[in-house]
Design a protein around this motif. Structure first.
Motif, short mmCIF file in Angstrom:
data_model
loop_
_atom_site.label_atom_id
_atom_site.label_comp_id
_atom_site.label_asym_id
_atom_site.label_seq_id
_atom_site.Cartn_x
_atom_site.Cartn_y
_atom_site.Cartn_z
N LYS A 64 97.13 23.83 56.94
CA LYS A 64 95.79 23.44 57.41
C LYS A 64 95.71 23.47 58.94
O LYS A 64 94.74 23.96 59.51
N ASP A 66 97.75 25.09 61.03
CA ASP A 66 98.01 26.43 61.56
C ASP A 66 96.80 27.36 61.41
O ASP A 66 96.58 28.24 62.25
N THR A 67 96.02 27.16 60.36
CA THR A 67 94.86 28.03 60.13
C THR A 67 93.59 27.50 60.78
O THR A 67 92.55 28.14 60.71
N GLY A 68 93.67 26.33 61.39
CA GLY A 68 92.48 25.76 62.04
C GLY A 68 91.63 24.91 61.12
O GLY A 68 90.57 24.43 61.53
N ASP A 80 92.75 19.91 63.01
CA ASP A 80 93.13 19.97 64.43
C ASP A 80 94.55 19.47 64.67
O ASP A 80 95.21 19.89 65.61
N SER A 101 98.24 22.54 66.52
CA SER A 101 98.33 24.00 66.64
C SER A 101 98.24 24.42 68.09
O SER A 101 97.82 23.66 68.97
N LYS A 123 96.20 26.45 69.23
CA LYS A 123 94.76 26.47 69.55
C LYS A 123 94.29 25.09 70.03
O LYS A 123 93.60 24.99 71.04
N THR A 124 94.68 24.05 69.31
CA THR A 124 94.29 22.69 69.70
C THR A 124 94.90 22.33 71.05
O THR A 124 94.22 21.78 71.92
N GLU A 142 93.06 24.73 73.78
CA GLU A 142 91.61 24.59 73.97
C GLU A 142 91.11 23.15 74.02
O GLU A 142 90.05 22.88 74.57
#
Length: 329
Positions: free
Chosen positions: A70, A72-74, A77, A216, A218-219, A222
Motif C-alpha cells: 500500500k 509503495d504504490t501510493g 502515505d 515511501s 514519494k512521501t 514530496e
C-alpha cells in the motif's frame, strides 16, 4: 465598501484557514486493530494529528507485505511493517524506508498449545504453522530457519487470515501460529491461561529490529513536513499510552467499539514492555539505532536469499524524527 469587504474576507479567511490547511494522510496499519495500535487512535482522539494540520485515516491491512504494498504504490502515505520484510522488499524494487521504530525489542514469536508444545526451533520440524502470506514472520522465516538449523522442507505453512489465527490454533487446525508475543492474552482467552506456549525469536538468536513505521520515497520527497508532523504526533500518542494505559484503552474503545478493551489492554501492556529500553530513554520513543539496524540488514542479506544485497543506508533514515521523551513514570 471595498475596505469593508476586504476586512470581512480576511476574517472569514482566518476562520476557515485551519480546516483548509488539513492535509489528508493515510496510515496503513499492519493488522486489524489490536493493542499495538492504541497510540494512533489516542493521537487521533486527542487532536495531535489535526493540530499538526493532518486529516489522518487509519486503515487495516493483512500483514506487513500488504501494508508495504500500500505504501509503495501510493495507496497509503505511511504504514506499519516489520523491518525484515521492509529490507527484503527493497531488494525487490520497493521505494520505501523505515522512518521510525515501534518496538525496540522484537516481538516475533511462535505460539503453540501446551498439549503439543513447540519449545525450540527444531521442534517445528514436522509441524504446520498458520499465517497469511503477507505475514512478517512468514516473510522472515527463511532467515530464522537457517539461523537455527531448521529443515524448512519439514515445516508446512498454512494460509490463515489474520483474524483467524487464534481460532486455527485453538481448534487445532494447525500445530502452531506465527504471531507477536504481545498476542498472548488473545490466545489465552479461548485456550485458557497456561495452555499457550510461546517461543520468542529473541530467545533464539533473532533479536533484530521488527515493527516499524515506513514511508515511501514519494512521501519523503514530496511531503517531508507532513511526514515529520505525523511521526511527532504518533509518538506523542505513544507517550500518552505509556503514561496512562487505562485512559488510552478508554479512548481506543470509544474509537473502535468492537474491541475487547480488557483483552487488548493486556495485549498493549506486553507491547509496552518491548519499548521500555535504555535506547528509547536516551534518544526518544521510536529512535533507530544504526548499529542494530545494520545488524538486522546483515541478517536478512545473509539468510533470506535476496535477489541482490541491500545497503543499510538504503533501509532507514532518522531525519523525520522529533525527539519525544519517555514519560517520567
Amino acid at each position: 465598501m471595498l475596505k469593508k469587504l476586504l476586512a470581512i474576507t480576511a476574517v472569514v479567511g482566518v476562520l476557515v484557514s485551519p480546516a483548509a490547511a488539513q492535509e489528508d494522510f493515510k496510515f496503513a496499519l499492519n493488522w486489524f486493530p489490536v493493542g499495538d495500535h492504541a497510540a494512533y487512535w489516542v493521537a487521533l482522539d486527542k487532536g495531535y494529528y489535526s493540530d499538526a494540520g493532518l486529516n489522518v485515516t487509519l486503515e487495516n491491512s493483512k500483514g506487513s507485505g500488504d501494508s508495504i504494498a500500500k505504501v509503495d504504490t501510493g495507496a497509503a502515505d505511511a504504514g506499519l511493517a516489520d523491518s525484515a520484510v521492509v529490507i527484503a522488499s527493497l531488494a525487490r524494487g520497493t521505494t520505501i524506508k523505515v522512518v521510525g521504530m515501534v518496538f525496540d525489542t522484537t516481538p516475533l514469536n511462535i505460539f503453540s498449545s501446551a498439549d503439543n508444545p513447540i519449545k525450540t526451533p527444531k521442534d517445528l520440524e514436522g509441524k504446520s504453522i498458520g499465517a497469511p502470506p503477507g505475514d512478517s514472520q512468514r516473510q522472515v522465516w527463511p532467515a530464522f530457519a537457517k539461523a537455527n538449523g531448521i529443515d524448512s522442507s519439514k515445516v508446512t505453512w498454512v494460509n490463515v487470515e489474520p483474524a483467524a489465527k487464534i481460532a486455527a490454533l485453538a481448534e487445532k487446525r494447525v500445530d502452531a501460529v506465527a504471531d507477536y508475543t504481545t498476542g498472548l492474552p488473545l490466545y489465552e482467552k479461548p485456550m485458557g491461561e497456561g495452555n499457550v506456549v510461546m517461543m520468542p525469536w529473541a530467545d533464539n538468536g533473532f533479536d533484530m529490529y521488527s515493527m516499524s513505521i515506513i514511508a515511501s520515497e514519494k512521501t519523503m520527497t514530496e511531503r517531508p513536513e507532513a511526514l515529520k508532523k505525523f511521526l511527532e504526533a504518533s509518538y506523542k500518542g505513544w507517550q500518552d499510552v505509556m503514561a496512562d494505559p487505562e485512559a488510552a484503552m478508554v479512548i481506543f474503545k470509544k474509537r473502535v467499539p468492537e474491541i475487547d478493551e480488557k483483552l487488548l489492554g493486556a495485549n498493549m501492556a506486553m507491547g509496552l514492555q518491548l519499548m521500555q529500553t535504555d535506547r528509547y530513554k536516551e534518544n526518544g520513543i521510536g529512535w533507530i539505532e544504526k548499529e542494530k539496524m545494520c545488524s538486522s540488514v546483515d541478517t536478512v542479506n545473509t539468510y533470506m536469499g535476496l535477489p541482490k544485497e541491500v545497503s543499510c543506508d538504503d533501509v532507514f533514515t532518522t531525519e523525520y524524527l522529533t525527539k519525544i521523551d519517555m514519560p517520567a513514570n
